[in-house]
Design a protein around this motif. Structure first.
Motif, mmCIF file in Angstrom:
data_model
loop_
_atom_site.group_PDB
_atom_site.id
_atom_site.type_symbol
_atom_site.label_atom_id
_atom_site.label_comp_id
_atom_site.label_asym_id
_atom_site.label_seq_id
_atom_site.Cartn_x
_atom_site.Cartn_y
_atom_site.Cartn_z
ATOM 1 N N ASN A 1 0.852 -1.200 0.000
ATOM 2 C CA ASN A 1 0.000 0.000 0.000
ATOM 3 C C ASN A 1 0.887 1.250 0.000
ATOM 4 O O ASN A 1 1.576 1.544 0.975
ATOM 5 N N GLY B 1 0.253 4.422 0.142
ATOM 6 C CA GLY B 1 -0.077 5.425 1.168
ATOM 7 C C GLY B 1 0.523 5.056 2.513
ATOM 8 O O GLY B 1 1.078 5.902 3.222
ATOM 9 N N LYS B 2 0.415 3.780 2.841
ATOM 10 C CA LYS B 2 0.954 3.293 4.114
ATOM 11 C C LYS B 2 2.487 3.385 4.138
ATOM 12 O O LYS B 2 3.070 3.842 5.120
ATOM 13 N N TYR C 1 4.394 5.380 2.460
ATOM 14 C CA TYR C 1 4.749 6.805 2.555
ATOM 15 C C TYR C 1 4.691 7.257 4.008
ATOM 16 O O TYR C 1 5.606 7.916 4.509
ATOM 17 N N GLU C 2 3.609 6.894 4.711
ATOM 18 C CA GLU C 2 3.478 7.314 6.116
ATOM 19 C C GLU C 2 4.590 6.706 6.969
ATOM 20 O O GLU C 2 5.165 7.383 7.827
ATOM 21 N N ASP D 1 -10.411 2.039 -3.690
ATOM 22 C CA ASP D 1 -10.738 2.992 -2.624
ATOM 23 C C ASP D 1 -12.115 3.604 -2.865
ATOM 24 O O ASP D 1 -12.937 3.713 -1.950
ATOM 25 N N LYS E 1 -6.389 14.711 0.358
ATOM 26 C CA LYS E 1 -5.086 14.165 0.778
ATOM 27 C C LYS E 1 -5.262 12.733 1.274
ATOM 28 O O LYS E 1 -6.380 12.255 1.421
ATOM 29 N N GLY E 2 -4.123 12.090 1.562
ATOM 30 C CA GLY E 2 -4.164 10.772 2.189
ATOM 31 C C GLY E 2 -4.520 9.641 1.246
ATOM 32 O O GLY E 2 -4.300 9.716 0.041
ATOM 33 N N PHE E 3 -5.133 8.593 1.809
ATOM 34 C CA PHE E 3 -5.468 7.407 1.021
ATOM 35 C C PHE E 3 -6.658 6.687 1.670
ATOM 36 O O PHE E 3 -7.117 7.073 2.749
ATOM 37 N N ASP F 1 -9.744 7.866 4.043
ATOM 38 C CA ASP F 1 -9.465 9.198 4.610
ATOM 39 C C ASP F 1 -10.555 10.247 4.331
ATOM 40 O O ASP F 1 -10.903 11.018 5.238
ATOM 41 N N ALA G 1 -8.451 13.363 5.100
ATOM 42 C CA ALA G 1 -8.102 13.857 3.763
ATOM 43 C C ALA G 1 -8.052 15.378 3.700
ATOM 44 O O ALA G 1 -7.580 15.950 2.729
ATOM 45 N N ILE H 1 -0.254 15.951 6.367
ATOM 46 C CA ILE H 1 0.310 14.701 6.869
ATOM 47 C C ILE H 1 0.798 14.840 8.319
ATOM 48 O O ILE H 1 0.644 13.917 9.119
#
Ligand code: IMP
Length: 200
Positions: free
Chosen positions: A18, A20-21, A23-24, A98, A152-154, A157, A170, A174
């Motif tokens: 994932n 998004g995950k 990236y976080e 999503d 924003k986000g994934f 969100d 979203a 971040i």
């Protein structure tokens, strides 16, 4: 040097496909002297656990085993009170995209007044010799919105408004998401153990 510390010194593989995950986690781990890798392409781990923690363990152990490196896995999801905790551990499988997951959830909540929900994140770090080194859980309370808000986000969100903020994930940057989110909170609990493991 402790065997696990030696493995961890070299690098940490994030057991997820994932984007998004990953990236976080890259951001959350930025202050640690670790080389971060994504999991190898084509590697799929069946999430057969009944809890977020069981699935995080399964993923971390499988990826550590396959790569010969320490692995960090997060199993996370959205639990909605009105739906008796669904989608929960099935959050990723609720629909195939999503957009599909968001539409399905909003459809199922259409006439519902109780919009309470929470996100959960279980994080586990495992070593290639089949050991669980660290595991923690974090949670974030909120409400399911009536329609998507923010870009924003994934994942879910845009339809999750964090309690007492008036903002969906979203709609926040971040930094704010990481301060308030289930993943950010779980990571805050992980930090002392990770610092210790790395002998920092
Ligand atoms: P997992 O990869 O099996 O843990 O699946 C997690 C599911 O929950 C995916 O569908 C994600 O999109 C969703 N999810 C987990 N964390 C978040 C988040 O921070 N924001 C939005 N959706 C999330």
């Amino acid at each position: 040097m402790h065997e696990q510390t030696k493995y961890l010194k070299s690098c940490l593989v994030i057991a997820s496909g994932n984007v998004g995950k990953i990236y976080e986690f890259r951001r959350l781990l930025a202050d640690f002297p670790l080389t971060i890798h994504g999991q190898p392409e084509g590697l799929h781990v069946e999430e057969t656990g009944n809890t977020f923690l069981e699935n995080a363990r399964l993923k971390a152990l499988a990826v550590a085993n396959a790569t010969g490196k320490c692995s960090l896995a997060d199993d996370s999801g959205l639990s909605v009170d009105h739906l008796a905790g669904a989608p929960g551990v099935h959050s990723a499988r609720y629909a195939s995209t999503d957009e599909g997951r968001i539409s399905r959830l909003l459809r199922e909540m259409e006439t519902c007044k109780n919009r309470s929900a929470h996100f959960s994140s279980a994080i586990c770090i495992a070593s290639p010799n089949n050991e669980i080194l660290l595991e923690v859980e974090g949670r974030c309370e909120g409400l399911i919105t009536n329609k998507p808000r923010g870009s924003k986000g994934f994942g879910y969100d845009p339809i999750f408004e964090v309690l007492d903020t008036g903002l969906t994930f979203a709609e926040m940057g971040i930094e704010k998401k990481q301060l308030l989110s289930h993943r950010g909170r779980a990571f805050a609990l992980l930090k002392p153990g990770l610092t210790n493991l790395l002998q920092l």
